[in-house]
Design an enzyme around this catalytic site. Sequence first.
Site, PDB file in Angstrom:
ATOM      1  N   HIS A   4     -10.824   1.879  -2.928  1.00  0.00           N
ATOM      2  CA  HIS A   4     -10.972   0.858  -1.894  1.00  0.00           C
ATOM      3  C   HIS A   4     -12.073   1.231  -0.905  1.00  0.00           C
ATOM      4  O   HIS A   4     -12.870   0.379  -0.472  1.00  0.00           O
ATOM      5  CB  HIS A   4      -9.634   0.698  -1.173  1.00  0.00           C
ATOM      6  CG  HIS A   4      -9.673  -0.250  -0.026  1.00  0.00           C
ATOM      7  ND1 HIS A   4      -9.590   0.158   1.284  1.00  0.00           N
ATOM      8  CD2 HIS A   4      -9.799  -1.602   0.021  1.00  0.00           C
ATOM      9  CE1 HIS A   4      -9.653  -0.884   2.082  1.00  0.00           C
ATOM     10  NE2 HIS A   4      -9.772  -1.970   1.347  1.00  0.00           N
ATOM     11  N   GLU A  48     -15.331   0.471  -2.502  1.00  0.00           N
ATOM     12  CA  GLU A  48     -15.599  -0.977  -2.505  1.00  0.00           C
ATOM     13  C   GLU A  48     -16.298  -1.399  -1.214  1.00  0.00           C
ATOM     14  O   GLU A  48     -17.246  -2.194  -1.226  1.00  0.00           O
ATOM     15  CB  GLU A  48     -14.282  -1.736  -2.685  1.00  0.00           C
ATOM     16  CG  GLU A  48     -14.413  -3.248  -2.539  1.00  0.00           C
ATOM     17  CD  GLU A  48     -13.217  -3.872  -1.847  1.00  0.00           C
ATOM     18  OE1 GLU A  48     -13.431  -4.671  -0.910  1.00  0.00           O
ATOM     19  OE2 GLU A  48     -12.071  -3.552  -2.210  1.00  0.00           O
ATOM     20  N   HIS A  49     -15.842  -0.871  -0.085  1.00  0.00           N
ATOM     21  CA  HIS A  49     -16.477  -1.175   1.204  1.00  0.00           C
ATOM     22  C   HIS A  49     -17.920  -0.651   1.244  1.00  0.00           C
ATOM     23  O   HIS A  49     -18.835  -1.356   1.682  1.00  0.00           O
ATOM     24  CB  HIS A  49     -15.688  -0.526   2.340  1.00  0.00           C
ATOM     25  CG  HIS A  49     -14.491  -1.302   2.785  1.00  0.00           C
ATOM     26  ND1 HIS A  49     -14.350  -1.811   4.050  1.00  0.00           N
ATOM     27  CD2 HIS A  49     -13.364  -1.657   2.123  1.00  0.00           C
ATOM     28  CE1 HIS A  49     -13.197  -2.440   4.169  1.00  0.00           C
ATOM     29  NE2 HIS A  49     -12.572  -2.351   3.006  1.00  0.00           N
ATOM     30  N   GLU A  68      -7.960  -1.546   9.122  1.00  0.00           N
ATOM     31  CA  GLU A  68      -7.340  -2.388   8.099  1.00  0.00           C
ATOM     32  C   GLU A  68      -5.931  -1.890   7.765  1.00  0.00           C
ATOM     33  O   GLU A  68      -5.000  -2.679   7.604  1.00  0.00           O
ATOM     34  CB  GLU A  68      -8.213  -2.396   6.841  1.00  0.00           C
ATOM     35  CG  GLU A  68      -7.754  -3.339   5.747  1.00  0.00           C
ATOM     36  CD  GLU A  68      -8.677  -3.339   4.549  1.00  0.00           C
ATOM     37  OE1 GLU A  68      -8.294  -3.925   3.515  1.00  0.00           O
ATOM     38  OE2 GLU A  68      -9.782  -2.756   4.626  1.00  0.00           O
TER      39      GLU A  68
END
Length: 432
Positions: free
Chosen positions: A58, A61-62, A138
Amino acid sequence: MTRTLSDDPLGGTVRRTVLPSGLRVLTEAIPAMRSVSFGVWVAVGSRDETGPQAGAAHFLEHLLFKGTHKRTALDISAQIEAVGGETNAFTTKEYTCYYARVLDQDLPLAIDVMCDLVADSLIEAADVETERGVILEEIAMHDDEPGDEVHDLFARAVYGDHPLGRLISGTEETVTPMTRRQIQGFYRKRYVPPQIVIAAAGNLDHATVVKLVRQALKGSPLDTDPASPAPYRPNTPAVRTKPATTLVESKETEQAHVILGCPGIDRLDERRFALGVLNNVLGGGMSSRLFQEIREQRGLAYSVYSYASQYADSGLFAVYAGCAPGKVDEVLELTRAELARVAADGLTEAEVARGKGMSKGSFVLGLEDTGSRMSRLAKGELLYGDLVPVDQLLARVDAVTVADVNTLAADLLARPMSLAVVGPFGADDFAR
């Protein structure tokens, strides 16, 4: 190597090309559309991380949107938005997707931008620090959403410390110390052509898409020696799940969020079509048994539904309800009673027919845009190793019998159930 997979009357012509590097390109040509959805799918998700790496997929991905040797982060977003397009990405437990949707005439730009960011991201140290803060926010935001948190709690109840039981985002404890070197190593080790599928759907020409992809990747780290595509994720050995347990996250919320469920079936299990029918009748819509009993007749919950999650080697079946804390016992009692009733007595012929109609309708209606069709191509290749034509899928749903559904219900719904609860409770409140 190129071949035609289908000429679907409900869609367009689907073609598949395997590049020498092992990277696969699938397209569905739909001339009636004026847009194209283009996606780069990587067979890497959170379950591919070790414990200390939790959240790396994840995090990566950012970071891939933060700049390449050719483009800054602003260039990546501005170039697509300048033509009215949109880009985004998401990470799951078994794959990661980067996608763009543009007008058909702007497909060359989308291919160049998306291939560039996936193949040649810089992963700068400063960007790692910036995105670390974003991801921690997040995670904190997710913790403030008990309706989401309860699903993660349920996964942990079933899978424990197995990667399928961990948060896709990772935790503050794993994300905070994660280094650029760790992320870069994960990137270069995992993002390799045999693990990548490129899919596009809309008004396009397959040969042109393949040509543009090859041009975009030429000279990049994904322009590698010849290799064969990686096989889809194997489904053996089966994931070991925990004995049925109860997990409670104590929070002073206005509403209690509960999930009751058990291990289900894996993605390639032939009973998956029967499971879809069973799920529809139990809690898949407003006419479902659980919705009618718990919400419509008794008014005990605003939201109540059942769902099934399937992975390569495991699965989940569960019922979710959001209700006032004082009504939790009654909601759980009614849910258990309904599951036991269906396990013992099965569904009627009329219910199975309705469940089959819901399965077929939701599947076909879900293919009304280029994005969903692009996703179908990629998931068929990555997750199933095959793209089954729409008519064949509908036929397999039609072939489900009452006996198929009731046999599955007798097995699945009689399994010991785990319980996950987020709300103003203590662990002892559910000891019984």
